[in-house]
Each structure stands twice: as structure tokens, then as C-alpha cells.
Design a protein around this motif. Structure first.
Motif: not given
Length: 242
Positions: A93-94, A181, A183, A208, A212, A230-233
């Protein structure tokens, strides 16, 4: 008639004293037997006969050093494999925090960096627990870097982000201070069974949604705002079974 008389002679016995010879003491000193003191133990370590190690083991002077997967005095036993109950799998997560980046964060050994990471880790784990993320194990910060330009807080932060982007594009406003930022890994302890893949996918969806929700968080929130979604991978399983 004549009478004959007989005379009996008695021998008188007398006890003569016994003459004792004096004991003459020698002027020479007495001969002493040599004394034997206690035997001191040897300080030299005992010599061990090398063990005949098996299966590629080597004798180290005391016992056998065995290859991985073997044990026993002579490395004669194979270790039994135990199926782990869970295994680790992460979600990356970022988030970009609406807080001015401190150049001292560049030094990961500095107290500024460590304090920031410790505070962020505590707050995010508390937040994820409050959101009841299933199988949550821990939160680990992977990287701290410069993020997007700072923006003003708003009751509708999503709208603020959109307007800020439009303003930057139309008027080419020179960039100001940037945010932070971060991560981080959300590490999950996934049950090691046939449903592991499905369980992980469901946990990713929960994470996620929680990430959000940071944009408009109103209850049990971290003490910082974020500047973008946020970005979630997803990540591959960690087969180290830690």
C-alpha cells in the motif's frame, strides 16, 4: 636296734635381679620416607577420537556438523517436515501524507526518520485493526520518499484534489512543498489450506476499502490526511513460513 636317720637337703633358691642393658640412641636423624602429594589433573583437553559422520556431515572437534535437513550425533536422522498452519502474504500500500517532507527523512538512521516510521506504523496498524482487517499480522514501512505537492485541507478532500490538479494544469503554478509518500506492507497470516488464495483475495479487498476510506475518514482515523487515493497491490506468497 639301731636307728638310722636320713638327712634331706633342701636347695635354697634365690631370685637374682635381671640386669637390663641401656638403649643407646643414634645421633643420626631418622630416615623419612618420601612424601607423595595429591596428583594434579592435567590441564590438557582430552583427545577425542573423530566421529564417523554420515550423510555429508563433518567432525568439528566435538561433534558432527550436519547439512540442512539432517540431525543426530552422526547426522543419521532426516528431519521431519511439519506443515505450517499459516504463511505470510503481503499487500503493498502506498499513501501520500499531506505533511511537509523533512529532508532528514533521507537518512534512514536518523531519529527523525525512525520517529516518523514508528508513529506511522503504530497509527496504520491501529487503523487496520479498527477496520477489522482479517488475518492482519503486522505493518512494515518499506520506503519513505517525497510525494505530491501539499494541498489545503477541505471538507471534501476528493474535490479539493481534483481542483488542485486542474489549477496546476491550467495556470502552471510552480510547485511548492511536497508531501510524504509512504509505501508499506500489510502482512497477513493466511491459513495454509485449500482456500488460501480466496482468503487472500478477500483480505485484499478489505484492505483496499480501508485505504480508500482514508480520504474521507471520520472515525478512528490516523492523525494525518492523505492527498490522493492510495495504491494497493498484491504480492506473491512468502514461502519462508515465518
Amino acid at each position: 636296734m639301731s636307728t638310722q636317720s636320713s638327712t634331706v637337703q633342701f636347695t635354697h633358691l634365690t631370685n637374682k635381679p635381671t640386669t637390663l642393658l641401656p638403649i643407646t640412641q643414634s645421633s643420626n636423624p631418622p630416615i623419612q620416607q618420601p612424601s607423595t602429594g595429591p596428583t594434579k589433573p592435567s590441564t590438557n583437553p582430552p583427545t577425542l577420537e573423530p566421529l564417523k559422520c554420515q550423510n555429508g556431515g563433518t567432525f568439528n572437534g566435538f561433534n558432527c556438523t550436519c547439512p540442512v535437513g539432517l540431525n543426530g550425533m552422526l547426522c543419521q536422522y532426516v528431519e521431519l517436515y511439519v506443515e505450517p498452519v499459516t504463511f505470510n502474504r503481503s499487500v503493498l500500500v502506498n499513501v501520500v501524507i499531506n505533511e511537509k517532507y523533512n529532508d532528514k527523512y533521507d537518512d534512514t538512521t536518523s531519529s527523525y526518520y525512525k520517529d516518523f516510521v514508528g508513529n506511522f506504523t503504530h497509527q496504520m496498524k491501529t487503523y487496520y485493526l479498527a477496520r477489522k482487517i482479517p488475518n492482519l499480522k503486522e505493518v512494515v514501512v518499506i520506503r519513505v520518499s517525497r510525494g505530491d505537492p501539499l494541498i489545503r485541507s477541505s471538507n471534501n478532500i476528493v474535490e479539493t484534489i481534483r481542483l488542485w490538479g486542474e489549477t496546476m494544469a491550467v495556470y502552471s503554478v510552480p510547485p511548492g512543498p511536497v508531501g510524504v509518500s509512504v509505501t508499506h506492507d500489510v502482512i497477513l497470516a493466511i491459513p495454509n489450506n485449500a482456500s488460501a488464495g480466496q482468503i487472500y483475495e478477500e483480505d485484499v479487498r478489505e484492505i483496499k476499502e480501508a485505504a480508500d476510506a482514508l480520504l474521507s475518514c471520520t472515525e478512528e482515523c490516523p492523525n494525518f490526511n492523505i492527498t490522493a487515493l492510495p495504491t494497493v497491490n498484491t504480492m506473491e506468497p512468502d514461502l519462508g513460513y515465518q
